[in-house]
Design a protein around this motif. Sequence first.
Motif, PDB file in Angstrom:
ATOM      1  N   UNK A   1       0.832  -1.205   0.000  1.00 54.22           N
ATOM      2  CA  UNK A   1       0.000   0.000   0.000  1.00 54.22           C
ATOM      3  C   UNK A   1       0.864   1.252   0.000  1.00 54.22           C
ATOM      4  N   UNK A   2       0.284   2.295  -0.560  1.00 59.66           N
ATOM      5  CA  UNK A   2       0.906   3.625  -0.562  1.00 59.66           C
ATOM      6  C   UNK A   2       0.008   4.579   0.204  1.00 59.66           C
ATOM      7  N   UNK A   3       0.612   5.509   0.920  1.00 57.60           N
ATOM      8  CA  UNK A   3      -0.185   6.569   1.530  1.00 57.60           C
ATOM      9  C   UNK A   3      -0.659   7.497   0.413  1.00 57.60           C
ATOM     10  N   UNK A   4      -1.620   8.323   0.725  1.00 57.83           N
ATOM     11  CA  UNK A   4      -2.117   9.282  -0.259  1.00 57.83           C
ATOM     12  C   UNK A   4      -0.978  10.219  -0.677  1.00 57.83           C
ATOM     13  N   UNK A   5      -0.173  10.673   0.275  1.00 56.44           N
ATOM     14  CA  UNK A   5       0.954  11.543  -0.062  1.00 56.44           C
ATOM     15  C   UNK A   5       1.975  10.815  -0.932  1.00 56.44           C
ATOM     16  N   UNK A   6       2.222   9.535  -0.626  1.00 55.44           N
ATOM     17  CA  UNK A   6       3.133   8.743  -1.447  1.00 55.44           C
ATOM     18  C   UNK A   6       2.620   8.579  -2.862  1.00 55.44           C
ATOM     19  N   UNK A   7       1.315   8.372  -2.986  1.00 63.48           N
ATOM     20  CA  UNK A   7       0.699   8.252  -4.301  1.00 63.48           C
ATOM     21  C   UNK A   7       0.850   9.550  -5.089  1.00 63.48           C
ATOM     22  N   UNK A   8       0.570  10.660  -4.445  1.00 63.68           N
ATOM     23  CA  UNK A   8       0.693  11.956  -5.123  1.00 63.68           C
ATOM     24  C   UNK A   8       2.132  12.193  -5.574  1.00 63.68           C
ATOM     25  N   UNK A   9       3.078  11.839  -4.725  1.00 65.95           N
ATOM     26  CA  UNK A   9       4.488  11.976  -5.072  1.00 65.95           C
ATOM     27  C   UNK A   9       4.825  11.124  -6.295  1.00 65.95           C
ATOM     28  N   UNK A  10       4.390   9.885  -6.297  1.00 69.82           N
ATOM     29  CA  UNK A  10       4.622   8.986  -7.434  1.00 69.82           C
ATOM     30  C   UNK A  10       4.019   9.560  -8.705  1.00 69.82           C
ATOM     31  N   UNK A  11       2.779  10.002  -8.636  1.00 69.23           N
ATOM     32  CA  UNK A  11       2.100  10.530  -9.824  1.00 69.23           C
ATOM     33  C   UNK A  11       2.777  11.791 -10.346  1.00 69.23           C
ATOM     34  N   UNK A  12       3.183  12.668  -9.447  1.00 67.71           N
ATOM     35  CA  UNK A  12       3.824  13.912  -9.870  1.00 67.71           C
ATOM     36  C   UNK A  12       5.185  13.666 -10.500  1.00 67.71           C
TER      37      UNK A  12
ATOM     38  N   UNK B   1      -7.239   5.745   3.580  1.00 69.02           N
ATOM     39  CA  UNK B   1      -6.184   6.728   3.352  1.00 69.02           C
ATOM     40  C   UNK B   1      -4.934   6.123   2.745  1.00 69.02           C
ATOM     41  N   UNK B   2      -5.046   4.883   2.316  1.00 76.38           N
ATOM     42  CA  UNK B   2      -3.946   4.180   1.682  1.00 76.38           C
ATOM     43  C   UNK B   2      -4.465   3.598   0.381  1.00 76.38           C
ATOM     44  N   UNK B   3      -3.571   3.424  -0.562  1.00 74.57           N
ATOM     45  CA  UNK B   3      -3.960   2.952  -1.881  1.00 74.57           C
ATOM     46  C   UNK B   3      -3.274   1.615  -2.155  1.00 74.57           C
ATOM     47  N   UNK B   4      -4.079   0.607  -2.448  1.00 75.08           N
ATOM     48  CA  UNK B   4      -3.542  -0.703  -2.808  1.00 75.08           C
ATOM     49  C   UNK B   4      -3.092  -0.674  -4.267  1.00 75.08           C
ATOM     50  N   UNK B   5      -2.408  -1.720  -4.702  1.00 69.24           N
ATOM     51  CA  UNK B   5      -1.971  -1.779  -6.089  1.00 69.24           C
ATOM     52  C   UNK B   5      -3.172  -1.743  -7.028  1.00 69.24           C
ATOM     53  N   UNK B   6      -4.238  -2.467  -6.705  1.00 65.19           N
ATOM     54  CA  UNK B   6      -5.427  -2.469  -7.562  1.00 65.19           C
ATOM     55  C   UNK B   6      -6.038  -1.075  -7.670  1.00 65.19           C
ATOM     56  N   UNK B   7      -6.100  -0.364  -6.551  1.00 67.71           N
ATOM     57  CA  UNK B   7      -6.612   1.007  -6.574  1.00 67.71           C
ATOM     58  C   UNK B   7      -5.689   1.905  -7.401  1.00 67.71           C
ATOM     59  N   UNK B   8      -4.393   1.697  -7.266  1.00 67.26           N
ATOM     60  CA  UNK B   8      -3.409   2.453  -8.037  1.00 67.26           C
ATOM     61  C   UNK B   8      -3.620   2.252  -9.537  1.00 67.26           C
ATOM     62  N   UNK B   9      -3.812   1.014  -9.949  1.00 65.94           N
ATOM     63  CA  UNK B   9      -4.038   0.722 -11.376  1.00 65.94           C
ATOM     64  C   UNK B   9      -5.300   1.436 -11.862  1.00 65.94           C
ATOM     65  N   UNK B  10      -6.355   1.444 -11.050  1.00 62.14           N
ATOM     66  CA  UNK B  10      -7.578   2.137 -11.445  1.00 62.14           C
ATOM     67  C   UNK B  10      -7.335   3.643 -11.602  1.00 62.14           C
ATOM     68  N   UNK B  11      -6.518   4.213 -10.721  1.00 62.74           N
ATOM     69  CA  UNK B  11      -6.199   5.638 -10.818  1.00 62.74           C
ATOM     70  C   UNK B  11      -5.415   5.915 -12.097  1.00 62.74           C
ATOM     71  N   UNK B  12      -4.438   5.073 -12.403  1.00 62.13           N
ATOM     72  CA  UNK B  12      -3.641   5.253 -13.614  1.00 62.13           C
ATOM     73  C   UNK B  12      -4.527   5.151 -14.846  1.00 62.13           C
ATOM     74  N   UNK B  13      -5.433   4.190 -14.861  1.00 63.91           N
ATOM     75  CA  UNK B  13      -6.355   4.065 -15.993  1.00 63.91           C
ATOM     76  C   UNK B  13      -7.213   5.305 -16.122  1.00 63.91           C
ATOM     77  N   UNK B  14      -7.643   5.868 -15.001  1.00 61.09           N
ATOM     78  CA  UNK B  14      -8.493   7.061 -15.025  1.00 61.09           C
ATOM     79  C   UNK B  14      -7.723   8.269 -15.561  1.00 61.09           C
TER      80      UNK B  14
END
Length: 81
Positions: A25-36, A62-75
Amino acid sequence: MEHLVTDNLLKYFTQYALTEGSTSALSIDGLKNLLQKEFAQYLKDSFSLDNIIKMLDKDNDGRVSFDEFVMIIKRITGTGQ
């Protein structure tokens, strides 16, 4: 081809998750950092990353699993709903 894409997404996800002491899992801040850093070309001024994260963080932990991450990337890339 999709397998290569998934492998690359898993590589990014794991790399950033490990900096937070996790591989699942990634925190929301970690996810934002990765995306940016890795997907900046898909983030537009009118893009509402916070709303998409809230919508796709289905368990509201408040954490993102890999599956949630993939859905965000697709979006954000326009390759999924």
